[in-house]
Design a protein around this motif. Structure first.
Motif, mmCIF file in Angstrom:
data_model
loop_
_atom_site.group_PDB
_atom_site.id
_atom_site.type_symbol
_atom_site.label_atom_id
_atom_site.label_comp_id
_atom_site.label_asym_id
_atom_site.label_seq_id
_atom_site.Cartn_x
_atom_site.Cartn_y
_atom_site.Cartn_z
ATOM 1 N N MET A 188 0.809 -1.212 0.000
ATOM 2 C CA MET A 188 0.000 0.000 0.000
ATOM 3 C C MET A 188 0.846 1.268 0.000
ATOM 4 N N VAL A 189 2.020 1.207 0.637
ATOM 5 C CA VAL A 189 2.885 2.389 0.658
ATOM 6 C C VAL A 189 3.334 2.773 -0.747
ATOM 7 N N ALA A 195 0.054 7.213 -6.230
ATOM 8 C CA ALA A 195 -1.106 8.102 -6.274
ATOM 9 C C ALA A 195 -0.720 9.556 -6.057
ATOM 10 N N SER A 196 0.372 9.787 -5.334
ATOM 11 C CA SER A 196 0.815 11.159 -5.077
ATOM 12 C C SER A 196 1.698 11.710 -6.191
ATOM 13 N N VAL A 208 4.438 -5.653 -6.321
ATOM 14 C CA VAL A 208 3.119 -5.373 -5.742
ATOM 15 C C VAL A 208 2.110 -6.430 -6.185
ATOM 16 N N GLY A 209 2.118 -6.755 -7.484
ATOM 17 C CA GLY A 209 1.186 -7.757 -7.993
ATOM 18 C C GLY A 209 1.418 -9.126 -7.382
ATOM 19 N N MET A 210 2.685 -9.536 -7.264
ATOM 20 C CA MET A 210 2.987 -10.848 -6.683
ATOM 21 C C MET A 210 2.605 -10.909 -5.210
ATOM 22 N N VAL A 246 -4.037 -0.870 6.129
ATOM 23 C CA VAL A 246 -4.326 0.439 5.529
ATOM 24 C C VAL A 246 -3.883 1.565 6.462
ATOM 25 N N PHE A 247 -4.219 1.435 7.743
ATOM 26 C CA PHE A 247 -3.833 2.476 8.701
ATOM 27 C C PHE A 247 -2.320 2.487 8.942
#
Length: 318
Positions: A188-189, A195-196, A208-210, A246-247
């Motif tokens: 997520m990081v 996204a930024s 990430v996908g794996m 997530v948090f």
């Protein structure tokens, strides 16, 4: 003669003391020193006459900060120690839930973890400022650090929610699945960075996908090896651990931002204060409003044995 950033003449026979006496930002990179002085090491009787550069606006040397190998390895060792302890935390909590007859409700356990963490951080903070004060009047500068206070409010909230959902998930699912679900933070990081506007390399996207695929397969494998009665709790526990991830990811991204604005100890202290405040507030709210969770806390306090309490305290402190 060599153009070096200082205004004095020194000889090699003085053990190149200029390297130690210069201010940090004026030190030459070690490879450049070796290149400049390599002929002189053969002829130790030669003197090195050095003069200052006339270009005072030259920022190439002024901005140079030599890497501190001691600090680097200390930081790396501390980080690896945290990884080791963090990796053992999930199976230890799961062991506690499986071993004792009266395991603490998650809101109580969250409060205990927060209080233990705060006590340790306050002890370190007090020792730091007392050692700095010496014979001077004792003063706590973190009380005036507004950036640390604002950052602590935000980071403490993320940590409170992350640990709360994490403990809730561990109490319902398998320790291996809980650990892997929480490690979605490492996925997520990078996604948050993308996204930024930060451009990620293709191999990061592949990783990430794996990782997503691996967590999915692990979750399905656990679901296929239990009976139907346990399936709901298992999947619910996995979900809570993903919410915790997530948090945790929000915390990781934001702590990087806040650490550039203030010092580590004040930021960590206010983060722990906020985390402890929210944990105790939730627990006392459950008790005060007579909720089911609150009644569970009261019943646990009346039923827990001394041996169980010792095990809970050991796991919590760890």
């Amino acid at each position: 003669s060599f153009p070096l950033p200082f205004k004095q003449s020194l000889s090699i026979e003085q053990n190149l003391s200029f390297k130690q006496n210069l201010p940090l930002k004026q030190k030459l990179p070690s490879n450049k020193i070796n290149q400049l002085l390599s002929p002189i090491f053969t002829y130790k009787s030669l003197a090195l006459s050095a003069s200052a550069s006339n270009d005072e606006n030259d920022s190439s040397m002024e901005d140079y900060q030599p890497p501190g190998e001691g600090n680097y390895f200390l930081s790396l060792g501390s980080l690896m120690g945290c990884v080791w302890m963090w990796s053992l935390a999930t199976p230890l909590f799961r062991y506690m839930f499986n071993t004792i007859d009266h395991s603490p409700p998650t809101s109580l356990l969250n409060s205990m973890c927060a209080v233990a963490s705060l006590a340790a951080i306050l002890s370190v903070t007090a020792l730091k400022y007392i050692s700095k004060a010496g014979n001077q009047p004792f003063k706590v500068p973190l009380l005036e650090d507004k950036e640390a206070q604002k950052g602590g409010l935000e980071l403490g909230t993320y940590k409170f929610l992350g640990i709360g959902f994490n403990l809730w998930g561990i109490s319902l699912t398998l320790s291996s699945q809980a650990a892997f679900c929480v490690q979605l933070t490492t996925i997520m990081v990078p996604l948050a960075q993308a996204a930024s506007g930060i451009k990620l390399k293709p191999r990061i996207w592949a990783a990430v996908g794996m990782a997503f695929l691996g967590v999915g397969l692990l979750t399905l494998d656990g679901a296929n090896n239990i009976n139907a009665a346990q399936l709901n709790d298992l999947l619910l526990g996995d979900f809570y651990c993903i919410v915790a991830a997530v948090f945790y990811a929000c915390y990781d991204v934001r702590v990087n931002n806040w650490s550039k604005k203030t010092e580590t100890i004040p930021l960590t202290t206010y983060k722990s204060l906020m985390q402890t405040f929210l944990s105790l507030l939730l627990m006392l709210g459950f008790i005060g409003f007579g909720t089911e969770q609150g009644q569970q806390i009261i019943d646990w306090a009346n039923q827990v044995s001394k041996d169980e309490l010792i095990l809970i305290a050991e796991v919590t402190i760890f």
